[in-house]
Design a protein around this motif. Structure first.
Motif, PDB file in Angstrom:
ATOM      1  N   ASN A   1       0.857  -1.187   0.000  1.00  0.00           N
ATOM      2  CA  ASN A   1       0.000   0.000   0.000  1.00  0.00           C
ATOM      3  C   ASN A   1       0.887   1.229   0.000  1.00  0.00           C
ATOM      4  O   ASN A   1       1.849   1.304   0.776  1.00  0.00           O
ATOM      5  CB  ASN A   1      -0.907   0.036   1.236  1.00  0.00           C
ATOM      6  CG  ASN A   1      -2.061  -0.929   1.136  1.00  0.00           C
ATOM      7  OD1 ASN A   1      -2.669  -1.069   0.079  1.00  0.00           O
ATOM      8  ND2 ASN A   1      -2.378  -1.597   2.232  1.00  0.00           N
ATOM      9  N   THR A   2       0.583   2.178  -0.860  1.00  0.00           N
ATOM     10  CA  THR A   2       1.326   3.436  -0.897  1.00  0.00           C
ATOM     11  C   THR A   2       0.493   4.546  -0.276  1.00  0.00           C
ATOM     12  O   THR A   2      -0.736   4.462  -0.214  1.00  0.00           O
ATOM     13  CB  THR A   2       1.688   3.830  -2.334  1.00  0.00           C
ATOM     14  OG1 THR A   2       0.482   3.943  -3.114  1.00  0.00           O
ATOM     15  CG2 THR A   2       2.599   2.797  -2.970  1.00  0.00           C
ATOM     16  N   ILE A   3       1.177   5.595   0.190  1.00  0.00           N
ATOM     17  CA  ILE A   3       0.497   6.777   0.710  1.00  0.00           C
ATOM     18  C   ILE A   3       0.731   7.901  -0.285  1.00  0.00           C
ATOM     19  O   ILE A   3       1.871   8.161  -0.697  1.00  0.00           O
ATOM     20  CB  ILE A   3       0.967   7.140   2.127  1.00  0.00           C
ATOM     21  CG1 ILE A   3       0.123   8.292   2.686  1.00  0.00           C
ATOM     22  CG2 ILE A   3       2.456   7.447   2.196  1.00  0.00           C
ATOM     23  CD1 ILE A   3       0.238   8.462   4.186  1.00  0.00           C
ATOM     24  N   ASN A   4      -0.341   8.566  -0.684  1.00  0.00           N
ATOM     25  CA  ASN A   4      -0.287   9.486  -1.818  1.00  0.00           C
ATOM     26  C   ASN A   4      -0.868  10.845  -1.472  1.00  0.00           C
ATOM     27  O   ASN A   4      -1.951  10.939  -0.880  1.00  0.00           O
ATOM     28  CB  ASN A   4      -1.067   8.875  -2.989  1.00  0.00           C
ATOM     29  CG  ASN A   4      -0.603   7.466  -3.301  1.00  0.00           C
ATOM     30  OD1 ASN A   4       0.388   7.266  -3.980  1.00  0.00           O
ATOM     31  ND2 ASN A   4      -1.315   6.476  -2.761  1.00  0.00           N
ATOM     32  N   LEU A   5      -0.139  11.885  -1.853  1.00  0.00           N
ATOM     33  CA  LEU A   5      -0.562  13.271  -1.639  1.00  0.00           C
ATOM     34  C   LEU A   5      -1.265  13.741  -2.901  1.00  0.00           C
ATOM     35  O   LEU A   5      -0.678  13.778  -3.987  1.00  0.00           O
ATOM     36  CB  LEU A   5       0.654  14.148  -1.342  1.00  0.00           C
ATOM     37  CG  LEU A   5       0.421  15.634  -1.076  1.00  0.00           C
ATOM     38  CD1 LEU A   5      -0.528  15.843   0.101  1.00  0.00           C
ATOM     39  CD2 LEU A   5       1.750  16.334  -0.825  1.00  0.00           C
ATOM     40  N   THR A   6      -2.542  14.088  -2.773  1.00  0.00           N
ATOM     41  CA  THR A   6      -3.344  14.457  -3.932  1.00  0.00           C
ATOM     42  C   THR A   6      -2.867  15.772  -4.532  1.00  0.00           C
ATOM     43  O   THR A   6      -2.658  16.759  -3.820  1.00  0.00           O
ATOM     44  CB  THR A   6      -4.824  14.591  -3.531  1.00  0.00           C
ATOM     45  OG1 THR A   6      -5.255  13.370  -2.929  1.00  0.00           O
ATOM     46  CG2 THR A   6      -5.691  14.886  -4.744  1.00  0.00           C
ATOM     47  N   ALA A   7      -2.704  15.783  -5.841  1.00  0.00           N
ATOM     48  CA  ALA A   7      -2.325  17.009  -6.536  1.00  0.00           C
ATOM     49  C   ALA A   7      -3.447  18.037  -6.385  1.00  0.00           C
ATOM     50  O   ALA A   7      -4.620  17.721  -6.604  1.00  0.00           O
ATOM     51  CB  ALA A   7      -2.072  16.720  -8.014  1.00  0.00           C
ATOM     52  N   GLY A   8      -3.094  19.246  -5.986  1.00  0.00           N
ATOM     53  CA  GLY A   8      -4.091  20.294  -5.820  1.00  0.00           C
ATOM     54  C   GLY A   8      -4.800  20.273  -4.488  1.00  0.00           C
ATOM     55  O   GLY A   8      -5.861  20.895  -4.330  1.00  0.00           O
ATOM     56  N   SER A   9      -4.235  19.570  -3.505  1.00  0.00           N
ATOM     57  CA  SER A   9      -4.829  19.538  -2.167  1.00  0.00           C
ATOM     58  C   SER A   9      -5.084  20.961  -1.664  1.00  0.00           C
ATOM     59  O   SER A   9      -4.227  21.829  -1.764  1.00  0.00           O
ATOM     60  CB  SER A   9      -3.900  18.811  -1.199  1.00  0.00           C
ATOM     61  OG  SER A   9      -4.282  19.031   0.143  1.00  0.00           O
ATOM     62  N   LYS A  10      -6.265  21.164  -1.103  1.00  0.00           N
ATOM     63  CA  LYS A  10      -6.632  22.507  -0.630  1.00  0.00           C
ATOM     64  C   LYS A  10      -5.961  22.854   0.703  1.00  0.00           C
ATOM     65  O   LYS A  10      -5.942  24.012   1.100  1.00  0.00           O
ATOM     66  CB  LYS A  10      -8.154  22.611  -0.504  1.00  0.00           C
ATOM     67  CG  LYS A  10      -8.890  22.590  -1.849  1.00  0.00           C
ATOM     68  CD  LYS A  10     -10.378  22.813  -1.640  1.00  0.00           C
ATOM     69  CE  LYS A  10     -11.100  22.998  -2.981  1.00  0.00           C
ATOM     70  NZ  LYS A  10     -11.029  21.795  -3.826  1.00  0.00           N
ATOM     71  N   ASN A  11      -5.458  21.865   1.401  1.00  0.00           N
ATOM     72  CA  ASN A  11      -4.719  22.126   2.645  1.00  0.00           C
ATOM     73  C   ASN A  11      -3.443  21.303   2.582  1.00  0.00           C
ATOM     74  O   ASN A  11      -3.237  20.368   3.338  1.00  0.00           O
ATOM     75  CB  ASN A  11      -5.556  21.745   3.866  1.00  0.00           C
ATOM     76  CG  ASN A  11      -4.963  22.276   5.165  1.00  0.00           C
ATOM     77  OD1 ASN A  11      -3.814  22.728   5.193  1.00  0.00           O
ATOM     78  ND2 ASN A  11      -5.731  22.227   6.237  1.00  0.00           N
ATOM     79  N   ARG A  12      -2.585  21.690   1.655  1.00  0.00           N
ATOM     80  CA  ARG A  12      -1.402  20.893   1.362  1.00  0.00           C
ATOM     81  C   ARG A  12      -0.460  20.794   2.555  1.00  0.00           C
ATOM     82  O   ARG A  12       0.152  19.747   2.797  1.00  0.00           O
ATOM     83  CB  ARG A  12      -0.650  21.472   0.167  1.00  0.00           C
ATOM     84  CG  ARG A  12       0.468  20.548  -0.313  1.00  0.00           C
ATOM     85  CD  ARG A  12       1.307  21.183  -1.410  1.00  0.00           C
ATOM     86  NE  ARG A  12       2.352  20.261  -1.839  1.00  0.00           N
ATOM     87  CZ  ARG A  12       3.459  19.997  -1.144  1.00  0.00           C
ATOM     88  NH1 ARG A  12       3.659  20.588   0.041  1.00  0.00           N
ATOM     89  NH2 ARG A  12       4.359  19.148  -1.605  1.00  0.00           N
ATOM     90  N   ALA A  13      -0.330  21.874   3.315  1.00  0.00           N
ATOM     91  CA  ALA A  13       0.605  21.854   4.447  1.00  0.00           C
ATOM     92  C   ALA A  13       0.229  20.776   5.454  1.00  0.00           C
ATOM     93  O   ALA A  13       1.071  19.984   5.893  1.00  0.00           O
ATOM     94  CB  ALA A  13       0.645  23.224   5.118  1.00  0.00           C
ATOM     95  N   ALA A  14      -1.045  20.715   5.817  1.00  0.00           N
ATOM     96  CA  ALA A  14      -1.494  19.717   6.774  1.00  0.00           C
ATOM     97  C   ALA A  14      -1.446  18.314   6.163  1.00  0.00           C
ATOM     98  O   ALA A  14      -1.109  17.340   6.838  1.00  0.00           O
ATOM     99  CB  ALA A  14      -2.901  20.040   7.256  1.00  0.00           C
ATOM    100  N   ALA A  15      -1.769  18.222   4.877  1.00  0.00           N
ATOM    101  CA  ALA A  15      -1.739  16.921   4.207  1.00  0.00           C
ATOM    102  C   ALA A  15      -0.313  16.386   4.148  1.00  0.00           C
ATOM    103  O   ALA A  15      -0.062  15.204   4.409  1.00  0.00           O
ATOM    104  CB  ALA A  15      -2.319  17.039   2.801  1.00  0.00           C
ATOM    105  N   ALA A  16       0.644  17.252   3.820  1.00  0.00           N
ATOM    106  CA  ALA A  16       2.040  16.839   3.775  1.00  0.00           C
ATOM    107  C   ALA A  16       2.531  16.428   5.160  1.00  0.00           C
ATOM    108  O   ALA A  16       3.287  15.455   5.305  1.00  0.00           O
ATOM    109  CB  ALA A  16       2.905  17.969   3.211  1.00  0.00           C
ATOM    110  N   ALA A  17       2.098  17.170   6.181  1.00  0.00           N
ATOM    111  CA  ALA A  17       2.485  16.829   7.555  1.00  0.00           C
ATOM    112  C   ALA A  17       1.947  15.453   7.933  1.00  0.00           C
ATOM    113  O   ALA A  17       2.629  14.677   8.613  1.00  0.00           O
ATOM    114  CB  ALA A  17       1.955  17.889   8.520  1.00  0.00           C
TER     115      ALA A  17
END
Length: 352
Positions: free
Chosen positions: A261-277
């Motif tokens: 299973n991979t963990i993926n950061l959605t392109a265009g996330s509206k709250n990228r900082a929290a998503a990246a964290a």
């Protein structure tokens, strides 16, 4: 004049301050999409809740996504207006999302935790989201009502199991993994041909109760519908504990296949900082340790210090690794439709 102790305390406070400020500056909400049921319950306890405790300004909405194919479909449908920020899904499906530009590339400069991951975890997602869990295919069986118990993959063809099998057929990744395993059992190599597997699985088809276990093979066993099913080691270990040993787990001596299973950061996330964290946290040593010890998925962070008793029940156990058939899931992705069509024409049709 400041004392040495005060200077030391001030220095330590200064060093600690950036991380404190980062945690305080994160706010808003993100949506994490992944598997429902037993995975959601345990991932929330082991990974999501500690993240929330460390980042009180952030809210994480857990969106049960169904299968990996359904998840990538949801992200695809929202491409112009993403509502999902982070997705945990099977590598064969996340690779499709990577090709379609649904997910971001992750760099070690922004995500230093990538340097802590096992090489195969980094390689799984390429430049995109890496592996967040390892698992492997097993056979699960009813220890109370199956005598004698199964001891090898070839036992699926036992006459007494006619009508007592639940196999997840392709495009489900369990079916893809089983294909590679049966091909090896028959002396072949799935990278060259799956003809031997197709012949053998066609022989097995009349013994199969369902090729689409609903809700899953573990439940069908516990409900007395079948006696043997394909499954994943991590879930089967947990179901085995919860059922007081009714669910048995077999790593076939003929070999098994890693599932990633991979963990993926959605392109265009509206709250990228929290998503990246959150991605950084999910890959961290503490989160990997907590989830492995709670649900027996093998860790992808090579520096995580896992209880040896938990490791022994995961895909990371030495005996498990020794039995793994080398499978490049990016190569499988290229032939998945072909394998799926052959299963429908040659295997599933033979059950009717």
């Amino acid at each position: 004049m400041p004392t040495r102790r005060r200077l030391l305390q001030t220095g330590l406070a200064t060093i600690a301050m950036p991380s404190v400020l980062r945690a305080q500056s994160l706010s808003g909400q993100i949506t994490l999409m992944s598997y429902s049921g037993i995975f959601q319950d345990n991932y929330t306890k082991a990974v999501v809740e500690p993240f929330l405790a460390a980042n009180p300004g952030v809210k994480v909405n857990y969106a049960p996504g169904g299968t990996s194919a359904q998840m990538v479909g949801s992200v695809r449908a929202q491409k112009a207006d993403p509502q999902i920020d982070v997705v945990i899904m099977d590598v064969t499906t996340s690779s499709i999302g990577n090709i379609e530009g649904l997910f971001e590339k992750l760099t070690p400069a922004e995500f230093p935790v990538l340097e802590e991951l096992a090489p195969e975890a980094r390689a799984a997602g390429g430049e995109f989201g890496p592996a967040v869990t390892f698992d492997h295919l097993v056979l699960v069986y009813d220890t109370q009502n199956l005598k004698p118990p199964i001891t090898k993959l070839a036992d699926l063809w036992r006459p007494d199991l006619k009508g007592q099998l639940a196999l997840s057929a392709p495009p489900n990744i369990q079916g893809l993994a089983l294909t590679a395993m049966v091909e090896k059992m028959e002396g072949g190599d799935h990278r060259k041909s799956i003809d031997a597997a197709m012949r053998k699985l066609k022989e097995l088809a009349p013994s199969v109760n369902t090729f689409e276990p609903n809700p899953d093979g573990y439940s069908l066993i516990l409900n007395g519908v079948v006696k043997v099913a394909t499954g994943w080691n991590a879930r089967s270990q947990l179901y085995g504990d919860q059922s007081n040993g009714r669910i048995g787990t077999l790593l076939p001596p003929e070999g098994s296949v890693f599932q990633i299973n991979t963990i993926n950061l959605t392109a265009g996330s509206k709250n990228r900082a929290a998503a990246a964290a959150f991605v950084k946290h999910a890959l961290s040593q503490s989160a990997q340790k907590a989830f492995t010890e709670r649900m027996f998925y093998a860790p992808t962070n090579a520096r995580a210090q896992i209880d040896p008793k938990a490791v022994a029940r995961t895909a990371a156990a030495p005996e498990s690794r020794a039995n793994m058939i080398p499978v490049d899931w990016n190569d499988i992705l290229k032939v998945r439709d072909q394998w799926n069509n052959r299963w429908r024409r040659e295997v599933i049709s033979a059950a009717r």
